[in-house]
Scaffold this motif. Structure first.
Motif, PDB file in Angstrom:
ATOM      1  N   LYS A 280      -1.231   2.517  13.853  1.00 44.59           N
ATOM      2  CA  LYS A 280      -1.074   1.698  15.037  1.00 44.59           C
ATOM      3  C   LYS A 280      -0.953   0.105  14.767  1.00 44.59           C
ATOM      4  O   LYS A 280      -0.028  -0.345  15.179  1.00 44.59           O
ATOM      5  N   ALA A 281      -1.658  -0.561  13.778  1.00 40.87           N
ATOM      6  CA  ALA A 281      -1.475  -1.798  13.515  1.00 40.87           C
ATOM      7  C   ALA A 281       0.004  -2.161  12.916  1.00 40.87           C
ATOM      8  O   ALA A 281       0.442  -3.001  13.363  1.00 40.87           O
ATOM      9  N   ALA A 282       0.203  -1.230  12.010  1.00 43.04           N
ATOM     10  CA  ALA A 282       1.415  -1.456  11.206  1.00 43.04           C
ATOM     11  C   ALA A 282       2.615  -1.608  12.175  1.00 43.04           C
ATOM     12  O   ALA A 282       3.704  -2.003  12.297  1.00 43.04           O
ATOM     13  N   MET A 283       2.546  -0.432  13.162  1.00 43.25           N
ATOM     14  CA  MET A 283       3.512  -0.199  14.131  1.00 43.25           C
ATOM     15  C   MET A 283       3.795  -1.077  15.023  1.00 43.25           C
ATOM     16  O   MET A 283       5.045  -1.513  15.533  1.00 43.25           O
ATOM     17  N   LEU A 284       2.535  -2.090  15.299  1.00 42.61           N
ATOM     18  CA  LEU A 284       2.837  -2.976  16.249  1.00 42.61           C
ATOM     19  C   LEU A 284       2.946  -4.433  15.723  1.00 42.61           C
ATOM     20  O   LEU A 284       2.884  -5.548  16.171  1.00 42.61           O
ATOM     21  N   GLY A 285       3.194  -4.418  14.257  1.00 43.08           N
ATOM     22  CA  GLY A 285       3.337  -5.603  13.659  1.00 43.08           C
ATOM     23  C   GLY A 285       1.876  -6.599  13.664  1.00 43.08           C
ATOM     24  O   GLY A 285       2.095  -7.935  13.328  1.00 43.08           O
ATOM     25  N   GLN A 286       0.958  -5.919  13.650  1.00 37.75           N
ATOM     26  CA  GLN A 286      -0.497  -6.467  13.307  1.00 37.75           C
ATOM     27  C   GLN A 286      -1.033  -6.264  12.106  1.00 37.75           C
ATOM     28  O   GLN A 286      -0.770  -5.440  11.197  1.00 37.75           O
ATOM     29  N   ALA A 287      -2.104  -7.089  11.509  1.00 37.07           N
ATOM     30  CA  ALA A 287      -2.808  -7.132  10.548  1.00 37.07           C
ATOM     31  C   ALA A 287      -3.507  -5.693  10.380  1.00 37.07           C
ATOM     32  O   ALA A 287      -3.958  -5.048  11.356  1.00 37.07           O
ATOM     33  N   SER A 288      -3.658  -5.184   9.205  1.00 32.64           N
ATOM     34  CA  SER A 288      -4.468  -4.008   9.082  1.00 32.64           C
ATOM     35  C   SER A 288      -5.772  -4.237   9.620  1.00 32.64           C
ATOM     36  O   SER A 288      -6.460  -5.097   9.419  1.00 32.64           O
ATOM     37  N   LYS A 289      -6.560  -2.901   9.998  1.00 34.27           N
ATOM     38  CA  LYS A 289      -7.827  -3.027  10.582  1.00 34.27           C
ATOM     39  C   LYS A 289      -8.774  -2.331   9.481  1.00 34.27           C
ATOM     40  O   LYS A 289      -8.506  -1.598   8.986  1.00 34.27           O
ATOM     41  N   SER A 324      -4.115   3.457   7.170  1.00 33.06           N
ATOM     42  CA  SER A 324      -4.800   2.417   7.921  1.00 33.06           C
ATOM     43  C   SER A 324      -4.547   1.045   7.177  1.00 33.06           C
ATOM     44  O   SER A 324      -4.822  -0.073   7.704  1.00 33.06           O
ATOM     45  N   GLY A 325      -4.432   1.187   5.911  1.00 32.30           N
ATOM     46  CA  GLY A 325      -4.150   0.009   4.889  1.00 32.30           C
ATOM     47  C   GLY A 325      -5.643  -0.434   4.641  1.00 32.30           C
ATOM     48  O   GLY A 325      -5.721  -1.513   4.159  1.00 32.30           O
ATOM     49  N   GLN A 367       2.524   0.294   2.515  1.00 32.84           N
ATOM     50  CA  GLN A 367       1.136  -0.115   2.342  1.00 32.84           C
ATOM     51  C   GLN A 367       0.916  -1.420   1.456  1.00 32.84           C
ATOM     52  O   GLN A 367       1.974  -1.588   0.415  1.00 32.84           O
ATOM     53  N   PRO A 368       0.137  -2.439   1.488  1.00 33.78           N
ATOM     54  CA  PRO A 368       0.092  -3.347   0.742  1.00 33.78           C
ATOM     55  C   PRO A 368      -0.047  -3.076  -0.781  1.00 33.78           C
ATOM     56  O   PRO A 368      -0.726  -2.097  -1.160  1.00 33.78           O
ATOM     57  N   ALA A 369       0.519  -4.053  -1.615  1.00 27.54           N
ATOM     58  CA  ALA A 369       0.227  -3.840  -2.828  1.00 27.54           C
ATOM     59  C   ALA A 369      -1.180  -3.734  -3.478  1.00 27.54           C
ATOM     60  O   ALA A 369      -1.594  -2.912  -4.429  1.00 27.54           O
ATOM     61  N   SER A 370      -1.892  -4.282  -2.725  1.00 28.99           N
ATOM     62  CA  SER A 370      -3.539  -4.180  -3.062  1.00 28.99           C
ATOM     63  C   SER A 370      -3.924  -2.908  -2.719  1.00 28.99           C
ATOM     64  O   SER A 370      -4.937  -2.477  -3.740  1.00 28.99           O
ATOM     65  N   LEU A 371      -3.676  -2.199  -1.832  1.00 28.91           N
ATOM     66  CA  LEU A 371      -4.099  -0.764  -1.528  1.00 28.91           C
ATOM     67  C   LEU A 371      -3.722  -0.006  -2.660  1.00 28.91           C
ATOM     68  O   LEU A 371      -4.186   0.906  -3.102  1.00 28.91           O
ATOM     69  N   VAL A 372      -2.131  -0.171  -2.938  1.00 28.83           N
ATOM     70  CA  VAL A 372      -1.447   0.703  -4.097  1.00 28.83           C
ATOM     71  C   VAL A 372      -2.330   0.573  -5.368  1.00 28.83           C
ATOM     72  O   VAL A 372      -2.694   1.423  -6.063  1.00 28.83           O
ATOM     73  N   ALA A 373      -2.650  -0.714  -5.620  1.00 34.83           N
ATOM     74  CA  ALA A 373      -3.430  -1.028  -6.844  1.00 34.83           C
ATOM     75  C   ALA A 373      -4.712  -0.354  -6.842  1.00 34.83           C
ATOM     76  O   ALA A 373      -5.336   0.145  -8.019  1.00 34.83           O
ATOM     77  N   SER A 374      -5.474  -0.219  -5.734  1.00 32.59           N
ATOM     78  CA  SER A 374      -6.951   0.181  -5.532  1.00 32.59           C
ATOM     79  C   SER A 374      -6.705   1.606  -5.668  1.00 32.59           C
ATOM     80  O   SER A 374      -7.753   2.159  -6.576  1.00 32.59           O
ATOM     81  N   LEU A 375      -5.857   2.620  -5.139  1.00 32.93           N
ATOM     82  CA  LEU A 375      -5.699   3.813  -5.385  1.00 32.93           C
ATOM     83  C   LEU A 375      -5.616   4.308  -6.830  1.00 32.93           C
ATOM     84  O   LEU A 375      -6.012   5.011  -7.476  1.00 32.93           O
ATOM     85  N   ILE A 376      -4.730   3.225  -7.611  1.00 32.12           N
ATOM     86  CA  ILE A 376      -4.461   3.645  -9.117  1.00 32.12           C
ATOM     87  C   ILE A 376      -5.909   3.140  -9.898  1.00 32.12           C
ATOM     88  O   ILE A 376      -6.138   3.934 -10.930  1.00 32.12           O
ATOM     89  N   HIS A 377      -6.654   2.374  -9.468  1.00 30.58           N
ATOM     90  CA  HIS A 377      -7.620   1.715 -10.113  1.00 30.58           C
ATOM     91  C   HIS A 377      -8.755   3.154  -9.910  1.00 30.58           C
ATOM     92  O   HIS A 377      -9.641   3.247 -10.749  1.00 30.58           O
ATOM     93  N   LEU A 378      -8.701   3.571  -8.585  1.00 28.99           N
ATOM     94  CA  LEU A 378      -9.452   4.670  -8.568  1.00 28.99           C
ATOM     95  C   LEU A 378      -9.194   6.125  -9.089  1.00 28.99           C
ATOM     96  O   LEU A 378      -9.812   7.030  -8.594  1.00 28.99           O
ATOM     97  N   ARG A 379      -8.257   5.872  -9.735  1.00 30.23           N
ATOM     98  CA  ARG A 379      -7.534   7.170 -10.478  1.00 30.23           C
ATOM     99  C   ARG A 379      -6.457   8.014  -9.815  1.00 30.23           C
ATOM    100  O   ARG A 379      -6.518   9.042  -9.965  1.00 30.23           O
TER     101      ARG A 379
END
Length: 530
Positions: A280-289, A324-325, A367-379
């Motif tokens: 929802k937030a991304a589709m409405l152009g809002q910051a991730s919740k 949700s990001g 999704q933000p690069a920070s989330l992608v990086a977190s996924l990779i950090h979490l294996r």
């Protein structure tokens, strides 16, 4: 004229939504397809068709095709009748069976065609704004301008209702030139318009069980729109002639998605409810919740964190956090030993193929690069591949994705069976020009050895970039990096690259880009313009 007529639908009939999301302030006027096919030349305005008895007020049970289009003039939508002619011939082709809507990638065309029966079209009705809405610029003699303005305003406010109750949204987007500005009007320009996006959203987010969106590119080509196309073009980022419309149309998009979520919460399916709530937030152009644990479990309908972590549905807790990001929730789930490498299934209709990994879904959904990086950090495994041989690098949407995946040593160069797309070839038509530049700077080869489908980055751009505002800039980048303009697609394109060059000029409305390049390389370039 102000009579509400059949604005308020009767109890549920057929597939008409029982509870429309949007209000109706002015009767919905439609024209029989059979009558439209007998017309000729530029379309006549509302008052002329009303006087001739060719307008009918909508009522539940009518099969209605809502025609969404870009005006070719300032005071008349189709001064030379070009759109009307193409629409007539396209409808005739659909009725006669000589024109069938095709699906670009996913194999859903047979089911969708069953919802678009020739008999339904032939006996159906058309909604076209010039027909249906009183026009101030074309009012009948003696009709009060203020009354026309009032009716027109009410009708415009009712457009979300009109498109919501229609059975088919037909995007009429042939390659034509605006009669006054000289600018090309096509699928790309149509998709850039905020009001066109709003019409599309009101249709696809309606509570109807079956939503059909057909894109007519010409009298010979019609395609079913892919779900990812409309999700990538959010309403508030569209272009508006009147800037104040942005807030108005943005509120329509918000109402549509909030109503969709409320309906899915009650009626299901649960995985689709979770998906739209997360997006929802991304589709409405809002910051991730960012959710707290109790709020996350309650809103996404998980009984407990332990059961959420064990959930193996297509929209499990990890996917809810990713869509949700929400990096903090993702990290919390990891502490409960959630599986960050499970294989996605059952989300094809939302744009994610069976066999996708969570990491691929995170990258594709921008999704933000920070989330992608977190996924990779979490294996999360960067080396995993999906059914056609693609990995996360094939779906990058922003330059930061490229950097994060490079640091994780993702493979940006190898083509894998069965399709044998390199990341550059697959991403070329589906990402932004800055991201494409990042791939080229990462030394991705613009002329890879061909195998599988034999799609080079330039051919990938042509095949998959229709509707993209980045297409011309991306083509210029590939040519700057010496992509081979004469390479041919091995499996499906026996005439070779010269045909693809023609597609560029036809699709993106500019001979200047490739034409200038070919003028400098006349001895080697095989371009022939359409």
């Amino acid at each position: 004229m102000g009579n509400q007529g059949f604005c308020s639908p009767e109890p549920h009939t057929g597939d008409a939504p029982a509870k429309p999301v949007h209000p109706c302030h002015f009767p919905m006027y439609v024209v029989k397809v059979a009558d439209f096919l007998q017309m000729d030349g530029p379309p006549e305005a509302h008052h002329a068709l009303l006087r001739k008895g060719l307008l009918h007020q909508w009522q539940p049970g009518l099969f209605v095709i809502f025609v969404s289009h870009q005006w070719l003039g300032r005071s008349h939508p189709d001064p030379d009748g070009q759109h009307a002619s193409i629409l007539r011939r396209s409808l005739e082709g659909m009725i006669q069976g000589t024109l069938q809507a095709e699906y670009e990638i996913e194999d859903e065309a047979p089911r969708r065609r069953r919802l678009l029966e020739p008999s339904s079209i032939g006996q159906g009705y058309l909604f076209l704004d010039w027909f249906a809405i009183p026009q101030i610029t074309a009012r009948a003699e003696g009709v009060n301008e203020e009354a026309t303005k009032t009716d027109a305003a009410r009708a415009v406010q009712s457009i979300p209702f009109y498109v919501e109750v229609s059975d088919v949204l037909l995007a009429l987007v042939p390659e034509l030139v605006h009669t006054e500005t000289g600018q090309y009007c096509n699928y790309t320009s149509w998709f850039s318009r905020g009001w066109c996006r709003a019409e599309l959203w009101c249709h696809v987010l309606s509570n109807k069980r079956d939503k059909i969106v057909v894109v007519v590119h010409s009298t010979l080509e019609a395609k079913f729109m892919q779900s990812w196309d409309w999700q990538n073009n959010i309403v508030v980022d569209g272009e508006f002639t009147v800037e104040s419309d942005r807030a108005v149309v943005g509120s329509l998009g918000r109402r549509a998605i909030e109503s969709k979520i409320a309906h899915l919460s009650e009626e299901g399916p649960l995985e689709v409810y979770r998906y739209f709530l997360a997006r929802k937030a991304a589709m409405l152009g809002q910051a991730s919740k960012t959710w707290d644990m109790n709020g996350f479990l309650e809103r996404f309908k998980f009984p407990s964190m332990e059961l959420a972590v064990r959930d193996t549905s297509s929209m499990n807790a990890v996917m809810c956090a990713v869509m949700s990001g929400d990096v903090m929730m993702l990290r919390l789930l990891a502490t409960y030993a959630a599986d960050l490498n499970f294989t996605i299934y059952g989300l094809n209709s939302l744009g994610f193929r069976d066999s996708f990994t969570v990491l691929m879904a995170a990258v594709k959904s921008n999704q933000p690069a920070s989330l992608v990086a977190s996924l990779i950090h979490l294996r999360a495994d960067v080396s995993r591949r999906a059914d056609i041989g693609d990995n996360a690098a094939c779906h990058v949407k922003r330059p930061e994705h490229v950097q994060v995946l490079l640091q994780a040593r993702a493979d940006f160069h190898t083509a894998h069976e069965p399709f044998c797309f390199t990341p550059l070839a697959q991403a070329a038509g589906m990402t932004s020009a800055p991201t494409l530049k990042a791939l080229l700077l990462a030394r991705c080869d613009p002329n890879p050895s061909q195998s599988g489908l034999g799609i080079t980055p330039l051919i990938g751009l042509i095949r998959f970039a229709r509707g993209s505002p980045h297409a011309l800039e991306s083509a210029a980048l590939l040519l700057e990096y010496r992509a081979d303009i004469n390479a041919s697609q091995m499996k499906f394109q026996p005439k070779g690259w010269s045909f693809c060059c023609c597609l560029v000029t036809a699709q993106y409305g500019s001979k200047a880009l490739l034409g200038g390049w070919c003028d400098d390389h006349a001895s080697s370039c095989e371009v022939s313009y359409l």
